[in-house]
Scaffold this motif. Structure first.
Motif, short mmCIF file in Angstrom:
data_model
loop_
_atom_site.label_atom_id
_atom_site.label_comp_id
_atom_site.label_asym_id
_atom_site.label_seq_id
_atom_site.Cartn_x
_atom_site.Cartn_y
_atom_site.Cartn_z
N PRO A 159 -4.92 -123.91 68.18
CA PRO A 159 -5.58 -122.77 67.55
C PRO A 159 -4.57 -121.75 67.01
O PRO A 159 -3.56 -121.45 67.66
CB PRO A 159 -6.41 -122.16 68.68
N SER A 160 -4.85 -121.22 65.84
CA SER A 160 -4.00 -120.19 65.25
C SER A 160 -4.38 -118.83 65.82
O SER A 160 -5.41 -118.68 66.49
CB SER A 160 -4.17 -120.17 63.73
N ALA A 161 -3.57 -117.81 65.51
CA ALA A 161 -3.88 -116.46 65.95
C ALA A 161 -5.20 -115.98 65.34
O ALA A 161 -5.98 -115.28 65.99
CB ALA A 161 -2.74 -115.52 65.58
N ARG A 162 -5.44 -116.37 64.11
CA ARG A 162 -6.70 -115.94 63.46
C ARG A 162 -7.91 -116.55 64.14
O ARG A 162 -8.93 -115.88 64.33
CB ARG A 162 -6.67 -116.31 61.97
N LEU A 163 -7.81 -117.83 64.51
CA LEU A 163 -8.94 -118.48 65.17
C LEU A 163 -9.17 -117.87 66.56
O LEU A 163 -10.32 -117.59 66.94
CB LEU A 163 -8.69 -119.98 65.30
N LEU A 164 -8.10 -117.64 67.31
CA LEU A 164 -8.25 -117.04 68.64
C LEU A 164 -8.81 -115.63 68.55
O LEU A 164 -9.65 -115.23 69.35
CB LEU A 164 -6.90 -117.03 69.36
N ALA A 165 -8.36 -114.87 67.56
CA ALA A 165 -8.88 -113.51 67.37
C ALA A 165 -10.37 -113.55 67.06
O ALA A 165 -11.15 -112.71 67.53
CB ALA A 165 -8.12 -112.80 66.27
N SER A 166 -10.78 -114.53 66.27
CA SER A 166 -12.19 -114.68 65.94
C SER A 166 -13.02 -115.03 67.18
O SER A 166 -14.10 -114.47 67.40
CB SER A 166 -12.37 -115.74 64.86
N ILE A 167 -12.52 -115.96 68.00
CA ILE A 167 -13.25 -116.37 69.20
C ILE A 167 -13.43 -115.21 70.16
O ILE A 167 -14.52 -114.96 70.68
CB ILE A 167 -12.52 -117.54 69.89
N LEU A 168 -12.36 -114.44 70.39
CA LEU A 168 -12.43 -113.31 71.32
C LEU A 168 -13.31 -112.19 70.78
O LEU A 168 -14.05 -111.56 71.53
CB LEU A 168 -11.02 -112.79 71.61
N THR A 169 -13.21 -111.94 69.49
CA THR A 169 -14.04 -110.89 68.89
C THR A 169 -15.52 -111.26 68.96
O THR A 169 -16.37 -110.43 69.28
CB THR A 169 -13.63 -110.64 67.43
#
Length: 516
Positions: free
Chosen positions: A169-179
């Motif tokens: 997972p990229s930083a963008r994908l992880l940020a999306s999941i957590l948000t």
């Protein structure tokens, strides 16, 4: 029998018996008033906000599956008229302008037919707000290797910093999941369903692992936030329950608590998970605190508020709620108290509208709020003598009377707030999240969630896009110098981001001028 027994008693015995019976009657009256107030309160809780209750008619017959042809034809005619009206209806002239920062896709439409003998005399522009669903893609890093001709050593392009080492997972994908999980309250199992709709099969355990690893990355920043929070001199504190699956009792969830600390002067919020609501839960934060402490009437806060280096502030919103609950018990006196409390809030609105500074706010409060507080205090002191303590109006008066100094303490400084509403607003997203994911998997998971709740609450207070902040933080937290880690705080994101953008623009302009 009772009459004969009374005749055998002397005067003193009769007086003692009457006094005993009077106390019994008084006690029963108190109990009755208390029970009546409780019933009224439960009625309001049960029925007050529910306006869509279904009341079925047992005599109602089943609907037919198909309408008669005559009705169907009439309905079709009505629909045609309705559609024609909607198409011809003019646009609303006062609609809001579309955001200027969005990208624009221009679509040019020319009249049909031969235009070679015609001249363009103008154009009409119509705009609509469009949406493109989230797009998944694969970022493939291809690193070329080079070897010197003499065969000594190999050089290869450096891979950018990864949030999860060797993870996909990229930083963008992880940020999306957590948000999505902690801000928009979308549990991981629903996110898994969304991935599946795009034919991306990700196991639940994998999603949970990604979430855990991403949150662990935030631990150094959270620890710095805790350290900095302890230096603040004005806190609002509250607590909220969270069920934890990890429990000593088989088949039961553990009832843990988020202790929430808010620094109103700079808009910093800290969630701290503790397994208990007892005094031990607040010990790590409150035992060293010095300054203004604003809370509700919970006994743990009362204990810390009595320390010499702490000035305890109570919350007028909590005092007001007690009198609101008493409206069904003693409407007349409850309205008197609520009217005076309303005057205190009118002063606060006036201060905000005039945009007064702290010194001016204090002067305004001493001039307009202090007389109201004195009047309300004298009224409660007189009325409480003739009020049943267990009645709701009695409890409301006891709540305020027992905390009068703490309720009046906000007059000391114009920076202090009249109530605890700001911290309650910070806790509200947690309550919404609980309804969706129900519990935390373990005590450690609950504490990791406390970290992201803290940062998202700060984002909200400082008008920061939480996704953008989290993406930037996950990308930089592993490589940033520990001395500069506070640059990753949400409250500094907008300012630093603007400086970065403006600096880049200056660099680009310089390069362009040099090329000329």
């Amino acid at each position: 029998m009772q009459t004969a027994l009374l005749e055998t008693l002397d005067k003193d015995q009769l007086l003692a018996l009457l006094e005993e019976r009077g106390q019994q009657i008084y006690g029963l009256t108190q109990q009755n008033a208390y029970l009546e107030s409780q019933v009224e309160m439960y009625k309001r809780m049960q029925f007050g906000q529910k306006h869509e209750r279904f009341e079925g008619d047992p005599a109602q017959i089943a609907l037919p599956f198909e309408a008669p042809s005559e009705q169907a034809a009439a309905q079709e005619e009505i629909l045609q008229e309705k559609i024609s009206y909607i198409r011809k209806r003019p646009n609303h002239k006062g609609r809001a302008a579309l955001p200027s920062h969005l990208p624009v896709e221009e679509i040019e439409i020319y009249p049909a037919g031969d235009l070679s003998e015609m001249v363009c005399i103008g154009k009409e522009v119509t705009e609509e707000l469009d949406y493109e669903p989230a797009r998944f893609l694969i970022k493939r890093y291809i690193r070329y290797k080079y070897a010197p001709k003499n065969g000594e050593g190999i050089r290869i392009g450096q891979l950018p910093e990864r949030v999860i080492d060797k993870g996909i997972p990229s930083a963008r994908l992880l940020a999306s999941i957590l948000t999505d999980k902690y801000l928009d309250h979308l549990p991981l199992y629903r996110q898994k369903q969304r991935f599946a709709r795009e034919d991306i099969q990700i196991a639940s355990s994998t999603l949970e692992g990604w979430t855990k690893e991403a949150l662990i990355k935030l631990e150094p920043l959270y620890e710095q936030l805790v350290f900095d929070m302890k230096s603040k001199g004005y806190w609002q504190v509250d607590e909220s329950p969270i069920k934890v699956l990890e429990s000593d009792k088989k088949g039961a969830c553990h009832q843990g608590y988020y202790w929430v600390y808010h620094s109103p002067l700079d808009g910093v919020v800290l969630f701290d998970y503790q397994p208990t609501r007892g005094s031990a839960g607040a010990k790590s934060m409150l035992e060293s605190f010095k300054g203004y402490l604003q809370t509700d009437g919970y006994a743990v806060y009362e204990k810390h508020g009595k320390r010499k280096d702490v000035i305890h502030l109570a919350c007028w919103a909590h005092a007001r709620r007690e009198f609101e609950r008493a409206l069904d018990n003693d409407k007349t006196r409850a309205q008197i108290a609520l009217s005076m409390i309303q005057q205190l809030y009118a002063v606060e609105r006036k201060a905000r509208q005039l945009m007064l500074d702290a010194v001016e706010i204090k002067e305004l409060r001493l001039k307009e709020s202090l007389p109201v507080i004195n009047e309300l205090g004298k009224w409660i002191f007189e009325q409480i003598k003739s009020t049943l303590p267990k009645s709701q109006i009695g409890k409301a008066m006891q709540y305020s009377y027992g905390r009068w100094d703490a309720l009046s303490a906000y007059l000391y400084d114009g920076n202090l707030l009249i109530d605890n509403n700001q911290i309650e607003n910070s806790i509200r997203p947690l309550a919404l999240g609980r309804k969706n994911y129900l519990f935390a998997g373990s005590h450690e998971a609950a504490q990791r969630a406390a970290m992201i709740y803290s940062f998202f609450a700060i984002c909200k207070k400082h008008n920061v896009n939480p996704y953008n902040w989290l993406k930037n933080t996950l990308l930089n937290i592993s490589t940033i110098n520990h001395k500069n880690i506070t640059d990753l705080y949400p409250q500094r994101f907008n300012k630093i981001h603007q400086l970065t953008v403006s600096g880049k623009a200056k660099t680009d302009n310089t390069a362009e001028n040099d090329s000329k």
